[in-house]
Design a protein around this motif. Structure first.
Motif, PDB file in Angstrom:
ATOM      1  N   VAL A 318       0.943  58.928  64.034  1.00 39.58           N
ATOM      2  CA  VAL A 318       0.449  58.300  62.806  1.00 39.58           C
ATOM      3  C   VAL A 318       0.612  56.791  62.942  1.00 39.58           C
ATOM      4  O   VAL A 318       1.370  56.311  63.787  1.00 39.58           O
ATOM      5  N   PRO A 319      -0.091  56.007  62.112  1.00 43.55           N
ATOM      6  CA  PRO A 319       0.156  54.559  62.119  1.00 43.55           C
ATOM      7  C   PRO A 319       1.609  54.266  61.746  1.00 43.55           C
ATOM      8  O   PRO A 319       2.214  54.976  60.943  1.00 43.55           O
ATOM      9  N   VAL A 320       2.168  53.227  62.326  1.00 45.92           N
ATOM     10  CA  VAL A 320       3.559  52.869  62.026  1.00 45.92           C
ATOM     11  C   VAL A 320       3.676  52.438  60.567  1.00 45.92           C
ATOM     12  O   VAL A 320       2.958  51.534  60.130  1.00 45.92           O
ATOM     13  N   PRO A 321       4.553  53.072  59.776  1.00 49.55           N
ATOM     14  CA  PRO A 321       4.671  52.694  58.361  1.00 49.55           C
ATOM     15  C   PRO A 321       5.435  51.390  58.186  1.00 49.55           C
ATOM     16  O   PRO A 321       6.199  50.975  59.060  1.00 49.55           O
ATOM     17  N   ALA A 322       5.213  50.748  57.049  1.00 44.73           N
ATOM     18  CA  ALA A 322       5.945  49.529  56.729  1.00 44.73           C
ATOM     19  C   ALA A 322       7.363  49.877  56.275  1.00 44.73           C
ATOM     20  O   ALA A 322       7.626  50.985  55.814  1.00 44.73           O
ATOM     21  N   VAL A 323       8.275  48.924  56.399  1.00 45.78           N
ATOM     22  CA  VAL A 323       9.663  49.110  55.987  1.00 45.78           C
ATOM     23  C   VAL A 323       9.925  48.201  54.780  1.00 45.78           C
ATOM     24  O   VAL A 323       9.917  46.981  54.920  1.00 45.78           O
ATOM     25  N   GLY A 359      19.772  52.851  61.644  1.00 49.33           N
ATOM     26  CA  GLY A 359      18.615  51.999  61.365  1.00 49.33           C
ATOM     27  C   GLY A 359      17.716  51.735  62.551  1.00 49.33           C
ATOM     28  O   GLY A 359      16.986  50.742  62.573  1.00 49.33           O
ATOM     29  N   LYS A 360      17.707  52.636  63.529  1.00 45.99           N
ATOM     30  CA  LYS A 360      16.885  52.440  64.731  1.00 45.99           C
ATOM     31  C   LYS A 360      15.394  52.440  64.382  1.00 45.99           C
ATOM     32  O   LYS A 360      14.651  51.554  64.794  1.00 45.99           O
ATOM     33  N   SER A 361      14.969  53.457  63.635  1.00 46.91           N
ATOM     34  CA  SER A 361      13.543  53.580  63.310  1.00 46.91           C
ATOM     35  C   SER A 361      13.078  52.421  62.442  1.00 46.91           C
ATOM     36  O   SER A 361      11.985  51.883  62.644  1.00 46.91           O
ATOM     37  N   ALA A 362      13.886  52.033  61.459  1.00 44.76           N
ATOM     38  CA  ALA A 362      13.498  50.924  60.584  1.00 44.76           C
ATOM     39  C   ALA A 362      13.281  49.649  61.392  1.00 44.76           C
ATOM     40  O   ALA A 362      12.316  48.912  61.174  1.00 44.76           O
ATOM     41  N   LEU A 363      14.183  49.374  62.340  1.00 49.46           N
ATOM     42  CA  LEU A 363      14.031  48.191  63.178  1.00 49.46           C
ATOM     43  C   LEU A 363      12.753  48.274  64.012  1.00 49.46           C
ATOM     44  O   LEU A 363      11.982  47.304  64.096  1.00 49.46           O
ATOM     45  N   VAL A 367       9.578  45.623  63.596  1.00 48.42           N
ATOM     46  CA  VAL A 367       9.103  44.809  64.711  1.00 48.42           C
ATOM     47  C   VAL A 367       7.644  45.122  65.030  1.00 48.42           C
ATOM     48  O   VAL A 367       6.852  44.218  65.322  1.00 48.42           O
ATOM     49  N   ALA A 368       7.270  46.395  64.957  1.00 46.31           N
ATOM     50  CA  ALA A 368       5.886  46.779  65.242  1.00 46.31           C
ATOM     51  C   ALA A 368       4.916  46.065  64.308  1.00 46.31           C
ATOM     52  O   ALA A 368       3.811  45.667  64.718  1.00 46.31           O
ATOM     53  N   HIS A 369       5.306  45.882  63.064  1.00 46.55           N
ATOM     54  CA  HIS A 369       4.436  45.162  62.133  1.00 46.55           C
ATOM     55  C   HIS A 369       4.412  43.665  62.416  1.00 46.55           C
ATOM     56  O   HIS A 369       3.371  43.009  62.251  1.00 46.55           O
ATOM     57  N   LEU A 370       5.525  43.115  62.874  1.00 51.06           N
ATOM     58  CA  LEU A 370       5.557  41.686  63.176  1.00 51.06           C
ATOM     59  C   LEU A 370       4.656  41.332  64.355  1.00 51.06           C
ATOM     60  O   LEU A 370       4.144  40.213  64.432  1.00 51.06           O
ATOM     61  N   VAL A 371       4.467  42.258  65.287  1.00 52.58           N
ATOM     62  CA  VAL A 371       3.676  41.965  66.499  1.00 52.58           C
ATOM     63  C   VAL A 371       2.271  42.540  66.414  1.00 52.58           C
ATOM     64  O   VAL A 371       1.591  42.663  67.430  1.00 52.58           O
ATOM     65  N   ARG A 372       1.831  42.887  65.213  1.00 49.25           N
ATOM     66  CA  ARG A 372       0.551  43.602  65.072  1.00 49.25           C
ATOM     67  C   ARG A 372      -0.633  42.821  65.660  1.00 49.25           C
ATOM     68  O   ARG A 372      -1.574  43.419  66.201  1.00 49.25           O
ATOM     69  N   ASP A 373      -0.594  41.480  65.587  1.00 50.03           N
ATOM     70  CA  ASP A 373      -1.730  40.705  66.101  1.00 50.03           C
ATOM     71  C   ASP A 373      -1.858  40.796  67.619  1.00 50.03           C
ATOM     72  O   ASP A 373      -2.927  40.527  68.170  1.00 50.03           O
ATOM     73  N   SER A 374      -0.783  41.159  68.295  1.00 50.74           N
ATOM     74  CA  SER A 374      -0.823  41.269  69.765  1.00 50.74           C
ATOM     75  C   SER A 374      -1.334  42.622  70.234  1.00 50.74           C
ATOM     76  O   SER A 374      -1.544  42.818  71.439  1.00 50.74           O
ATOM     77  N   PHE A 375      -1.534  43.556  69.291  1.00 46.89           N
ATOM     78  CA  PHE A 375      -1.940  44.911  69.670  1.00 46.89           C
ATOM     79  C   PHE A 375      -3.124  45.357  68.813  1.00 46.89           C
ATOM     80  O   PHE A 375      -2.977  46.153  67.873  1.00 46.89           O
ATOM     81  N   PRO A 376      -4.306  44.847  69.139  1.00 47.14           N
ATOM     82  CA  PRO A 376      -5.489  45.162  68.327  1.00 47.14           C
ATOM     83  C   PRO A 376      -5.887  46.631  68.343  1.00 47.14           C
ATOM     84  O   PRO A 376      -6.582  47.092  67.434  1.00 47.14           O
ATOM     85  N   ALA A 377      -5.466  47.382  69.363  1.00 48.26           N
ATOM     86  CA  ALA A 377      -5.781  48.814  69.400  1.00 48.26           C
ATOM     87  C   ALA A 377      -4.890  49.621  68.474  1.00 48.26           C
ATOM     88  O   ALA A 377      -5.089  50.820  68.324  1.00 48.26           O
ATOM     89  N   LEU A 381       2.961  55.459  65.782  1.00 46.04           N
ATOM     90  CA  LEU A 381       4.268  56.102  65.710  1.00 46.04           C
ATOM     91  C   LEU A 381       4.134  57.519  66.252  1.00 46.04           C
ATOM     92  O   LEU A 381       3.345  58.318  65.734  1.00 46.04           O
ATOM     93  N   VAL A 382       4.888  57.827  67.294  1.00 39.38           N
ATOM     94  CA  VAL A 382       4.866  59.157  67.909  1.00 39.38           C
ATOM     95  C   VAL A 382       6.193  59.821  67.590  1.00 39.38           C
ATOM     96  O   VAL A 382       7.240  59.424  68.108  1.00 39.38           O
ATOM     97  N   ARG A 383       6.176  60.814  66.732  1.00 39.03           N
ATOM     98  CA  ARG A 383       7.406  61.496  66.315  1.00 39.03           C
ATOM     99  C   ARG A 383       7.767  62.545  67.356  1.00 39.03           C
ATOM    100  O   ARG A 383       7.084  63.560  67.499  1.00 39.03           O
ATOM    101  N   MET A 384       8.855  62.315  68.076  1.00 42.25           N
ATOM    102  CA  MET A 384       9.194  63.135  69.227  1.00 42.25           C
ATOM    103  C   MET A 384      10.014  64.371  68.892  1.00 42.25           C
ATOM    104  O   MET A 384      10.413  65.113  69.781  1.00 42.25           O
ATOM    105  N   VAL A 385      10.299  64.611  67.618  1.00 38.83           N
ATOM    106  CA  VAL A 385      10.921  65.865  67.193  1.00 38.83           C
ATOM    107  C   VAL A 385      10.149  66.403  66.002  1.00 38.83           C
ATOM    108  O   VAL A 385       9.547  65.649  65.238  1.00 38.83           O
ATOM    109  N   HIS A 386      10.154  67.717  65.848  1.00 37.02           N
ATOM    110  CA  HIS A 386       9.574  68.355  64.676  1.00 37.02           C
ATOM    111  C   HIS A 386      10.455  68.076  63.459  1.00 37.02           C
ATOM    112  O   HIS A 386      11.611  67.672  63.588  1.00 37.02           O
ATOM    113  N   PRO A 387       9.933  68.307  62.249  1.00 40.53           N
ATOM    114  CA  PRO A 387      10.760  68.088  61.055  1.00 40.53           C
ATOM    115  C   PRO A 387      12.060  68.879  61.055  1.00 40.53           C
ATOM    116  O   PRO A 387      13.038  68.461  60.439  1.00 40.53           O
TER     117      PRO A 387
END
Length: 635
Positions: A318-323, A359-363, A367-377, A381-387
């Motif tokens: 999914v797209p990386v959510p905002a914090v 707070g690993k995921s929040a960080l 950061v992913a949102h801060l660098v969004r202009d460098s990643f136009p594609a 967010l890839v969730r590597m465990v099931h719920p």
């Protein structure tokens, strides 16, 4: 109600799963289910529970154990799978609907009847393999079962994986085959057939150098560890690669010509190079078939864009959510932004590790949102465990990422946030390998082996400092509420141990009670911080639940070690303290402490002593107080 043997022994009822904790009834149940629908002798059951050297009271104790297991069934509503006492032993009756092992074997048999249709056979076998959910019988403490039964079941799985890879190679889907083969060759280094398939897949996708490197790797292993030469099949394959020969179609292959294989048509000059283990030019599917090499065919439209893949979980990528109101970690944020946006000759990989709730995921999301202009594609967010906490397969993640990126412009950069990675093998096929690629990995584990082999930067998170914890509450609750009661706010931060998860939970509770003063909140929280740090309408969002889920991922012996050492008085833990608490040598205790630190349950000294965070200490003491057989945990 369904039993799951192909992983940690558990009982499922719809969305709920009870993972049985290590105990004698758990060993008894495993022994019965492994021979479901047949009579299991009392002698075999006694060996499974107590080993070869049994107590003189084993026969009577077995009857008591059966009684405890029946009570466990009653507790969890198991009524359709009774335990019967029959002449000579006991029997449990199960079918494909109630036992995953029977379902797995039935699907493998069905696949064998579909040999005339490779596509159908492949789909059925993958469906069968999806029933395997982690380390086999990880919570069953029976040396006899692990010695006699686990190798047999493991062999069944390996034969199935081998057949799946043969079919994928035959269908020209080298990318899909590589995803599984990278992991299988590392997990089973003596299984030469997997290396043959891996080397063939690499060569067929134009990666001759890598193919020869893998041959040298397995040759060295076989000579040094086993004192034997590679098999004739491997030697013939090496010779063909050295000569640059055309291997011709694999048995039953669908022949395709020309073109290049690439995830999302070559997104990111390396951003997808590791995704689905196959971004390389050379022999392989043409551009129109590129997606078939890394993912199942689309079947239905996805709401809001792209096709939905067969077997795909829409929550996986999914797209990386905002914090909201992110606070603190200024040093880590600045370093991560710099590393992800500075051009270089290699892919940028950043690992964020630390304790559960730190707070690993929040960080990573911030950061992913801060660098969004460098990643136009995009930033995915890839969730590597099931719920429910079960790790996702690398193959599923790779296919989902490939599908998410397939419509991007060639050369566009994408950032992958691989969240809650369980081990290095789970994430290796997803890592970018070329310039421009970037990934942020979050994991409770240190993943030192991954960093050693693939490089990257590591940020090991500690609790927030006093000021950052206070400003997190200030941002979440608002200055008009916090400023008049600053002392109470700081006390709440202390009671939460400056843990971001705990602070977010208490802030949410206070926001839903706008009339409650912070001083009153302090008194309420002081009574039982661990129990109070939870949300009534979202029970999964609780400090105790998160810690329990993290503990469930550990080896049962290591989990028990944490409960013991975490309950020790004082904040510092030396190897000698661990040795006394665990009843082992100092060397063995130090190894256990190091593994607990790597998993985020202890804070490293270095070079010592180790420390336990206060919230984790409260949790360990509560677990030690309530654990008789270590109670089952509903996940």
């Amino acid at each position: 109600m369904r039993f799951q043997l192909l992983g940690p022994l558990s009982i499922t009822d719809g969305p709920d799963t009870v993972v049985l904790q290590p105990s004698k009834p758990t060993s008894l149940l495993a022994a019965l289910l492994l021979h479901a629908n047949g009579v299991v002798s009392a002698e075999h059951l006694q060996r499974a529970i107590w080993g070869e050297e049994q107590p003189v009271t084993a026969k009577a104790a077995l009857q008591t154990c059966v009684l405890r297991l029946r009570r466990l069934f009653t507790k969890h509503g198991v009524t359709e799978t009774p335990i019967e006492a029959v002449p000579g032993g006991y029997r449990i009756t199960a079918g494909a609907q109630t036992l995953d092992l029977i379902s797995f074997r039935e699907r493998v048999r069905q696949a064998a009847d579909l040999a005339h249709s490779p596509q159908s056979e492949l789909h059925t076998l993958k469906d069968a393999l999806s029933l395997w959910q982690g380390s086999l019988l990880a919570n069953v403490r029976s040396d006899v079962l692990h010695r006699d039964e686990v190798p047999r079941l493991t062999e069944e799985r390996l034969r199935t994986v081998e057949r799946v890879c043969d079919l994928e190679l035959g269908l020209g889907r080298c990318g899909e085959a590589l995803v599984a083969l990278w992991s299988e060759t590392r997990a089973n280094p003596g299984y030469e057939r997997f290396y043959e398939q891996l080397i063939e897949a690499l060569y067929r996708t134009g990666r001759q150098t890598e193919a020869l490197a893998e041959y040298r790797r397995v040759k060295e292993y076989l000579l040094e560890e086993l004192g034997v030469d590679p098999s004739p099949g491997l030697r013939r394959l090496e010779l063909a690669i050295l000569r640059g020969e055309d291997l011709g179609p694999s048995d039953g292959a669908l022949q395709r010509q020309g073109g290049s294989v690439g995830v999302a048509a070559g997104v990111g000059a390396g951003a997808g190079a590791g995704v689905a283990a196959g971004v390389a030019s050379g022999p392989g599917p043409g551009p129109d078939e590129a997606t078939d090499a890394v993912a199942p065919r689309p079947t239905a439209p996805r709401h809001g864009g792209g096709p939905l893949l067969v077997g795909e979980d829409p929550s996986l990528v999914v797209p990386v959510p905002a914090v909201p109101s992110f606070t603190g970690r200024a040093v880590e944020v600045a370093a991560m932004v710099d590393r992800l946006t500075t051009p270089g000759d290699e892919a940028a990989t950043v690992l964020v590790s630390g304790a559960p709730g730190i707070g690993k995921s929040a960080l990573a999301h911030h950061v992913a949102h801060l660098v969004r202009d460098s990643f136009p594609a995009g930033r995915l967010l890839v969730r590597m465990v099931h719920p429910d906490g079960v790790p996702r397969r690398a193959a599923d993640a790779a296919a989902a990422v490939a599908a998410a990126l397939r419509d991007q412009e060639p050369g566009a950069r994408a950032l992958l946030v691989l969240d809650d990675v369980v081990d290095a093998d789970q994430v290796r096929p997803l890592l970018p390998t070329g310039p421009g690629g970037a990934a942020i990995i979050t994991s409770r584990m240190g993943l030192a082996g991954l960093i050693a082999t693939h490089g990257g930067w590591v940020h090991r998170l500690s609790p927030l400092d006093e000021e950052d914890a206070y400003h997190l509450l200030l941002g979440a609750l608002g200055a008009e509420r916090v400023r008049p009661e600053e002392a109470a706010a700081r006390r709440i931060a202390d009671l939460c141990g400056h843990f971001p998860l705990a602070l977010r939970i208490i802030a949410a509770r206070l926001l839903t009670r706008p009339g409650l003063g912070l001083a009153d909140g302090v008194g309420w929280l002081e009574n039982d911080p661990l129990a109070r740090l939870t949300l009534a309408d979202s029970p999964r969002l609780s400090v105790q639940r998160v810690l329990s889920g993290a503990l469930d991922r550990l080896d049962p012996h290591l989990a028990e070690a944490f409960v013991r050492v975490g309950s020790l008085p004082g904040k510092a833990i030396e190897a000698a303290d661990g040795a006394e608490a665990l009843g082992v040598s100092e060397d063995a205790a130090e190894e256990a402490l190091e593994r607990l630190a790597d998993a985020g349950f202890l804070e490293e000294g270095p070079p010592g002593p180790y420390r336990v965070h206060e919230l984790l200490r409260v949790y360990a003491r509560r677990a030690a107080h309530h654990a008789i057989d270590l109670p089952t945990e509903r996940v």
